[in-house]
Design an enzyme around this catalytic site. Structure first.
Site, PDB file in Angstrom:
ATOM      1  CB  CYS A 222      52.445  45.009  50.436  1.00 54.15           C
ATOM      2  SG  CYS A 222      53.402  44.452  49.302  1.00 54.15           S
TER       3      CYS A 222
ATOM      4  CD  GLU B  48      48.311  43.134  43.570  1.00 54.95           C
ATOM      5  OE1 GLU B  48      48.667  42.777  44.732  1.00 54.95           O
ATOM      6  OE2 GLU B  48      48.006  42.382  42.501  1.00 54.95           O
TER       7      GLU B  48
HETATM    8  P1  NDP Z   1      48.192  54.841  49.729  1.00 57.78           P
HETATM    9  O1  NDP Z   1      46.816  54.140  49.699  1.00 57.78           O
HETATM   10  O2  NDP Z   1      48.220  56.207  50.574  1.00 57.78           O
HETATM   11  O3  NDP Z   1      48.355  55.432  48.253  1.00 57.78           O
HETATM   12  C1  NDP Z   1      48.712  54.651  47.373  1.00 57.78           C
HETATM   13  C2  NDP Z   1      48.478  55.663  45.961  1.00 57.78           C
HETATM   14  O4  NDP Z   1      47.176  56.080  45.831  1.00 57.78           O
HETATM   15  C3  NDP Z   1      49.351  56.820  45.933  1.00 57.78           C
HETATM   16  O5  NDP Z   1      49.901  57.106  44.676  1.00 57.78           O
HETATM   17  C4  NDP Z   1      48.342  58.064  46.533  1.00 57.78           C
HETATM   18  O6  NDP Z   1      48.913  59.313  46.243  1.00 57.78           O
HETATM   19  C5  NDP Z   1      47.034  57.516  45.753  1.00 57.78           C
HETATM   20  N1  NDP Z   1      45.949  58.153  46.102  1.00 57.78           N
HETATM   21  C6  NDP Z   1      45.660  58.634  47.490  1.00 57.78           C
HETATM   22  N2  NDP Z   1      44.416  58.993  47.527  1.00 57.78           N
HETATM   23  C7  NDP Z   1      43.596  58.711  46.248  1.00 57.78           C
HETATM   24  C8  NDP Z   1      42.419  58.736  45.768  1.00 57.78           C
HETATM   25  N3  NDP Z   1      41.550  59.313  46.546  1.00 57.78           N
HETATM   26  N4  NDP Z   1      42.256  58.327  44.553  1.00 57.78           N
HETATM   27  C9  NDP Z   1      43.111  57.877  43.898  1.00 57.78           C
HETATM   28  N5  NDP Z   1      44.597  57.885  44.219  1.00 57.78           N
HETATM   29  C10 NDP Z   1      44.831  58.248  45.440  1.00 57.78           C
HETATM   30  O7  NDP Z   1      49.404  54.019  50.105  1.00 57.78           O
HETATM   31  P2  NDP Z   1      50.924  54.184  50.391  1.00 57.78           P
HETATM   32  O8  NDP Z   1      51.441  54.790  49.258  1.00 57.78           O
HETATM   33  O9  NDP Z   1      51.023  54.572  51.854  1.00 57.78           O
HETATM   34  O10 NDP Z   1      51.543  52.894  50.216  1.00 57.78           O
HETATM   35  C11 NDP Z   1      51.467  52.006  51.292  1.00 57.78           C
HETATM   36  C12 NDP Z   1      50.397  50.888  51.173  1.00 57.78           C
HETATM   37  O11 NDP Z   1      50.460  50.047  50.033  1.00 57.78           O
HETATM   38  C13 NDP Z   1      50.454  49.723  52.219  1.00 57.78           C
HETATM   39  O12 NDP Z   1      49.226  49.604  52.824  1.00 57.78           O
HETATM   40  C14 NDP Z   1      51.108  48.605  51.480  1.00 57.78           C
HETATM   41  O13 NDP Z   1      50.896  47.165  52.204  1.00 57.78           O
HETATM   42  C15 NDP Z   1      50.597  48.802  50.056  1.00 57.78           C
HETATM   43  N6  NDP Z   1      51.313  47.907  49.430  1.00 57.78           N
HETATM   44  C16 NDP Z   1      50.778  46.871  48.642  1.00 57.78           C
HETATM   45  C17 NDP Z   1      51.375  46.164  47.680  1.00 57.78           C
HETATM   46  C18 NDP Z   1      50.907  44.896  46.996  1.00 57.78           C
HETATM   47  O14 NDP Z   1      51.260  44.672  46.026  1.00 57.78           O
HETATM   48  N7  NDP Z   1      49.910  44.411  47.609  1.00 57.78           N
HETATM   49  C19 NDP Z   1      52.732  46.514  47.287  1.00 57.78           C
HETATM   50  C20 NDP Z   1      53.312  47.669  48.040  1.00 57.78           C
HETATM   51  C21 NDP Z   1      52.474  48.227  48.894  1.00 57.78           C
HETATM   52  P3  NDP Z   1      49.928  60.057  47.166  1.00 57.78           P
HETATM   53  O15 NDP Z   1      50.707  59.222  47.825  1.00 57.78           O
HETATM   54  O16 NDP Z   1      50.169  61.141  46.454  1.00 57.78           O
HETATM   55  O17 NDP Z   1      48.593  60.492  48.369  1.00 57.78           O
END
Ligand code: NDP
Length: 489
Positions: A267, A233
């Site tokens: 999002c 997502e």
């Molecule tokens: P990120 O992609 O930065 O992070 C998402 C999650 O992935 C976090 O828990 C992050 O950890 C983790 N992560 C980071 N690097 C890795 C890796 N290499 N392997 C596995 N996990 C990893 O997104 P954000 O947290 O900044 O969220 C915002 C984004 O989410 C926006 O693009 C938004 O549109 C989207 N979003 C989509 C939704 C949907 O349902 N379609 C709903 C809500 C948000 P850490 O934070 O600790 O770095």
């Protein structure tokens, strides 16, 4: 074990310290989850439903506590956090009550060729689901995977964003307290991206990831090594289409809320508006008036700060490039970025190839562009690399529905924005850069289950095509009969 600090996005003060779970701890957690999943399976549909509803009631009773924690970690106002928790409760309730109906074994038609077989279709849990969540809706978004995965009979290991680990720990500990006979069914591991990476590599049976498309690609690469299935997502660049006969006050109210609530960090938030030329100017005026009335602030603003400090630069760049490309800003502009807050910004006539129209801005900024007619609006809305949500406003609901059918997005709201969010029976997810797979609804339950097809032989068929004992000539005649039937009908 090393730890990391969570800081308030408002003051920068350290709020709490949390462990950094490495690959070994993550693997151990998954093993514990596997044991809990076996106990969970033994409880049956009713036992699982009762326990999930007990957890839901506990979360409802503790809504204020959870909302205060969400507000501290994300900076969003508590009233927003409470609404977020309510949405999560609505989904948990639906998943708990509908899992049996959607997933239990049922009879399906066996068809003419196999009329001697009784055909049954059921779903079994996958095992342990790794859920990786974002910070913007740290309860609602991951619960769209967690609640449905648990209801489908799985255990969950949840890795929240490093900005909101307290919320993840709260969810897991509240489950353990409400369901003590299966306390390890929902566990939380904390840490930065590397902890998420470890979870994707840990041998879980599926990863449900919510976050940016860039991180989704990294998670997909990690999952590829072990063929671990992935549900992704990701973000959106949602468009709102406005027809000539739309109620412009209603449009302005919805657009401003869709674009500015949660500081635009949604999002499926509104980022682009395409209004037909005859109402464009009037709509811009009303959007500006409605947006000007908002002010960010903590704790009493309509919305809070940018949770991720780095996003301030992205929002500013999008505005600057749009203005350099010829856009106008009837409200705000780059000076609206006053960290940690961004004041409301309305852009008009933004070039379609500008980052403000092509990339996720994730801030309280909305672009309102003029189009000749609804056909052009649909073409522009569909031209995005994202395909998450969209909305259409028209005087006639039938006309709105006709436009909705032409939009390439996972969800469309007619005469509202984000209409799907509170409807738990509707699946949610996108295409392209918005990811793949669906959470919520029956599809959201099946996303965390594997179909199991069973046949039960009822009687010996006249011609058994699965036996060497059937004379070859008799079998050939039966096949020829089948061929003729298919050639005719
Ligand atoms: P990120 O992609 O930065 O992070 C998402 C999650 O992935 C976090 O828990 C992050 O950890 C983790 N992560 C980071 N690097 C890795 C890796 N290499 N392997 C596995 N996990 C990893 O997104 P954000 O947290 O900044 O969220 C915002 C984004 O989410 C926006 O693009 C938004 O549109 C989207 N979003 C989509 C939704 C949907 O349902 N379609 C709903 C809500 C948000 P850490 O934070 O600790 O770095």
């Amino acid at each position: 074990m090393s730890t990391f600090a969570v800081r308030s996005p408002v003051s920068g003060d350290v709020l709490s310290e949390h462990p950094v779970h490495g690959p070994e701890e993550v693997r151990d957690t998954v093993v514990r989850g596997r044991g809990a999943a076996a106990v969970w399976a033994g409880l049956g549909w009713a036992g699982r439903r009762d326990r999930l509803l007990a957890w839901k009631r506990a979360l409802a009773r503790r809504m204020d506590e959870l909302a205060a924690l969400v507000a501290r970690e994300t900076g969003k106002p508590e009233h927003d956090a409470r609404a977020e928790v309510l949405l999560a409760l609505v989904h948990l309730d639906w998943a708990a009550r509908h899992a049996r109906r959607v997933l239990r074994m049922r009879q399906v038609s066996s068809g003419l060729l196999s009329v001697h077989q009784r055909a049954l279709l059921g779903y079994r849990p996958l095992g342990v689901i790794g859920v990786i969540g974002p910070w913007n809706y740290p309860v609602y978004t991951p619960m769209g995977s967690i609640g449905y995965a648990l209801a489908a009979g799985n255990a969950v290991v949840f890795k929240p964003s490093e900005l909101t680990p307290g919320v993840g720990e709260f969810l897991a500990s509240s489950f353990g307290e409400a369901v003590p006979d299966c306390a390890d069914l929902l566990q939380c591991v904390t840490g930065p991206g590397s902890t998420g990476q470890a979870l994707a590599l840990s041998g879980v049976d599926k990863v449900a990831f919510t976050g940016s498309p860039g991180t989704a690609r990294k998670v997909a690469a990690a999952c590829a090594g072990t063929l671990t299935p992935l549900l992704a997502e990701c973000g959106g660049k949602d468009a709102v289409i406005v027809g000539a006969d739309a109620d412009l006050d209603a449009v302005a109210e919805a657009v401003v809320w869709g674009a500015m609530s949660n500081a635009g960090q949604t999002c499926a938030g509104v980022e682009r508006v395409y209004a037909v030329a005859s109402v464009h100017e009037e709509l811009c005026g009303r959007v500006v008036r409605a947006a000007r009335a908002l002010s960010p602030g903590t704790p009493d603003g309509e919305y809070g700060p940018m949770t991720l400090p780095g996003q301030l630069g992205v929002v500013e760049r999008h505005m600057k490039e749009a203005l350099a490309g010829g856009a106008r800003a009837p409200l705000g502009g780059p000076e609206s970025v006053r960290g940690p807050y961004v004041h409301p910004v309305v852009l008009v006539d933004v070039p379609e190839d500008s980052p403000a129209m092509t990339e996720e801005t994730f801030g309280p900024v909305v672009a309102v562009n003029r189009v000749a007619d609804l056909d052009e609006a649909v073409a522009r809305a569909n031209a995005s690399a994202y395909g998450l949500g969209a909305a259409v406003f028209t005087g006639s609901r039938a006309a709105g529905l006709r436009v909705a059918r032409r939009l390439d997005s996972g969800a469309v709201s007619v005469n509202s924005v984000l209409g799907f969010a509170g409807v738990p029976s509707l699946p949610f997810g996108g295409t392209g850069e918005s990811g793949f797979g669906r959470i919520h609804g029956a599809e959201g339950l099946r996303a965390f289950a594997a179909a199991r097809s069973v046949t039960v032989r009822r009687f010996a068929p006249a011609v058994d095509l699965t036996s060497f004992a059937t004379p070859r000539e008799k079998a050939a005649k039966a096949v020829e009969l089948g061929r003729r039937l298919h050639a005719r009908f």
